[in-house]
Design a protein around this motif. Structure first.
Motif, mmCIF file in Angstrom:
data_model
loop_
_atom_site.group_PDB
_atom_site.id
_atom_site.type_symbol
_atom_site.label_atom_id
_atom_site.label_comp_id
_atom_site.label_asym_id
_atom_site.label_seq_id
_atom_site.Cartn_x
_atom_site.Cartn_y
_atom_site.Cartn_z
ATOM 1 N N ALA A 66 -75.319 49.562 -0.921
ATOM 2 C CA ALA A 66 -74.183 49.387 -0.023
ATOM 3 C C ALA A 66 -73.612 50.723 0.423
ATOM 4 C CB ALA A 66 -73.097 48.573 -0.724
ATOM 5 N N ASP A 67 -73.464 51.646 -0.518
ATOM 6 C CA ASP A 67 -72.685 52.862 -0.293
ATOM 7 C C ASP A 67 -73.515 54.133 -0.223
ATOM 8 O OD1 ASP A 67 -73.432 52.643 -2.924
ATOM 9 O OD2 ASP A 67 -71.417 52.836 -3.764
ATOM 10 N N ALA B 11 -74.902 61.190 2.473
ATOM 11 C CA ALA B 11 -75.565 60.534 1.353
ATOM 12 C C ALA B 11 -74.733 59.403 0.770
ATOM 13 C CB ALA B 11 -75.884 61.547 0.259
ATOM 14 N N VAL B 12 -73.408 59.602 0.728
ATOM 15 C CA VAL B 12 -72.520 58.618 0.114
ATOM 16 C C VAL B 12 -71.502 58.149 1.145
ATOM 17 C CG1 VAL B 12 -70.898 58.160 -1.756
ATOM 18 C CG2 VAL B 12 -72.806 59.744 -2.131
ATOM 19 N N LEU B 13 -71.321 56.841 1.240
ATOM 20 C CA LEU B 13 -70.406 56.241 2.208
ATOM 21 C C LEU B 13 -69.126 55.805 1.497
ATOM 22 C CD1 LEU B 13 -73.051 54.018 4.019
ATOM 23 C CD2 LEU B 13 -72.468 56.410 4.458
ATOM 24 N N HIS B 14 -67.978 55.917 2.197
ATOM 25 C CA HIS B 14 -66.696 55.685 1.539
ATOM 26 C C HIS B 14 -65.816 54.631 2.218
ATOM 27 C CE1 HIS B 14 -67.444 59.191 -0.995
ATOM 28 N NE2 HIS B 14 -67.793 59.843 0.096
ATOM 29 N N ASP C 154 -83.241 41.773 -2.112
ATOM 30 C CA ASP C 154 -82.931 40.663 -3.005
ATOM 31 C C ASP C 154 -81.622 40.911 -3.746
ATOM 32 O OD1 ASP C 154 -85.534 39.394 -2.574
ATOM 33 O OD2 ASP C 154 -86.353 41.011 -3.811
ATOM 34 N N SER C 155 -81.224 42.188 -3.832
ATOM 35 C CA SER C 155 -80.027 42.565 -4.569
ATOM 36 C C SER C 155 -79.401 43.783 -3.899
ATOM 37 C CB SER C 155 -80.387 42.902 -6.026
ATOM 38 O OG SER C 155 -79.243 43.270 -6.772
ATOM 39 N N VAL C 156 -78.073 43.824 -3.892
ATOM 40 C CA VAL C 156 -77.341 44.945 -3.285
ATOM 41 C C VAL C 156 -76.539 45.655 -4.369
ATOM 42 C CG1 VAL C 156 -75.559 45.624 -1.633
ATOM 43 C CG2 VAL C 156 -77.177 43.805 -1.046
ATOM 44 N N CYS C 157 -76.643 46.983 -4.393
ATOM 45 C CA CYS C 157 -75.930 47.784 -5.386
ATOM 46 C C CYS C 157 -74.680 48.424 -4.795
ATOM 47 C CB CYS C 157 -76.831 48.890 -5.935
ATOM 48 S SG CYS C 157 -76.011 50.009 -7.099
ATOM 49 N N VAL C 158 -73.570 48.254 -5.497
ATOM 50 C CA VAL C 158 -72.350 49.017 -5.209
ATOM 51 C C VAL C 158 -72.096 49.895 -6.426
ATOM 52 C CG1 VAL C 158 -69.891 48.926 -4.703
ATOM 53 C CG2 VAL C 158 -71.395 47.142 -3.824
ATOM 54 N N VAL D 128 -67.003 43.927 0.107
ATOM 55 C CA VAL D 128 -68.366 43.451 0.352
ATOM 56 C C VAL D 128 -68.485 41.983 -0.032
ATOM 57 C CG1 VAL D 128 -70.766 43.629 -0.423
ATOM 58 C CG2 VAL D 128 -69.478 45.706 0.135
ATOM 59 N N ARG D 129 -68.002 41.656 -1.208
ATOM 60 C CA ARG D 129 -68.079 40.270 -1.689
ATOM 61 C C ARG D 129 -67.346 39.314 -0.754
ATOM 62 N NH1 ARG D 129 -68.603 37.947 -7.156
ATOM 63 N NH2 ARG D 129 -67.874 35.787 -7.031
ATOM 64 N N ASP D 130 -66.132 39.695 -0.353
ATOM 65 C CA ASP D 130 -65.322 38.820 0.494
ATOM 66 C C ASP D 130 -65.997 38.579 1.844
ATOM 67 O OD1 ASP D 130 -63.442 38.642 -1.491
ATOM 68 O OD2 ASP D 130 -62.007 40.027 -0.564
#
Length: 252
Positions: A167-168, A185-188, A219-223, A237-239
């Motif tokens: 995700a990020d 590299a990293v999103l905020h 298949d899976s998203v990492c935060v 993200v969940r909402d």
């Protein structure tokens, strides 16, 4: 896609040094990548994180890494295939014992940091991860980057492979992760990240750092759980996913 797994790297505190709000993250995710002591995590941190996961019915995964506490597992270690295999077996076994003591069970393995990125293309180190999983429990799933040598070798050995998106994190035009040493590299921005995840999950694409659009199988998203805004980002993200009809469900 009607369902997706949401995972996070947690249990990364060490002794009196605390990193992330693991309890809050565990209220939002469906799978927990628990540090196994080589890049972060001590026995008490690992045990309580496993216990919190069990209480919330969150799946437990072993987040295995190079033996690099000082560098948080983000530095390449030139270990032999045998050395690395033994290190990973040791980490999985330690988490299995601590999780088992809380009534939990390890169901998958995910490499961390430099090991994750190295195993995308490094034949011996990717093979070491696979060797370790097969020797400990071939029923453990393997979580990794789509198109990586790691997942290809895992599939060849009969492991269940699970394709992961981030995700990020920024993506290169080759659909790999932008190095943390580089800009982008990293999103905020939580709202922007949530929209990005929705596109990956429902559209199968993501915008790379150069503006191109690349295909991602997910298949899976990492935060990541170690950033200051991790909980807000995971919640956003969940909402958004649930509001768009995507159910969150663990892959194991």
């Amino acid at each position: 896609m009607s369902t997706i797994d949401l995972n996070s790297d947690i249990g990364e505190s060490f002794g009196r040094w605390e990193l992330g709000d693991d309890k809050a993250m565990l209220d939002l995710v469906t799978s927990a990548n628990i540090a196994c002591g080589f890049h972060a995590g001590d026995p008490s941190t690992i045990a309580r994180t496993a216990r919190w996961s069990v209480e919330r019915r969150v799946r437990i995964g072993a987040q295995v890494a190079y033996r690099d506490l000082a560098g948080f597992g983000r530095r390449f270690i030139d270990a032999s295939r045998t050395e690395l295999t033994d290190d990973i077996v040791y980490q999985i076994g330690g988490l299995q014992a601590l999780a088992g003591a809380t009534g939990g069970r390890v169901t998958y393995v995910k490499p961390h940091g430099a090991l994750y990125n190295t195993a995308v293309h490094h034949e011996e180190h990717a093979q070491a991860v696979v060797d370790a999983i097969v020797s400990v429990d071939p029923d453990l799933a393997l979580l990794g980057l789509p198109g990586s040598r790691l997942l290809a070798l895992g599939e060849q050995r009969g492991l269940r492979v699970v394709r992961e998106a981030f995700a990020d994190r920024g993506y290169t035009p080759e659909a790999t992760l932008v190095s943390r040493k580089e800009s982008g590299a990293v999103l905020h921005d939580a709202a922007a990240v949530a929209r990005r995840v929705l596109q990956m999950v429902t559209g199968g694409t993501v915008e790379a750092v150069d503006g191109s659009v690349v295909t991602v199988d997910v298949d899976s998203v990492c935060v990541h759980g170690d950033s200051p805004s991790a909980v807000e980002m995971a919640r956003t993200v969940r909402d958004l996913l649930t509001s768009e009809g995507v159910d969150l469900e663990a892959f194991t």
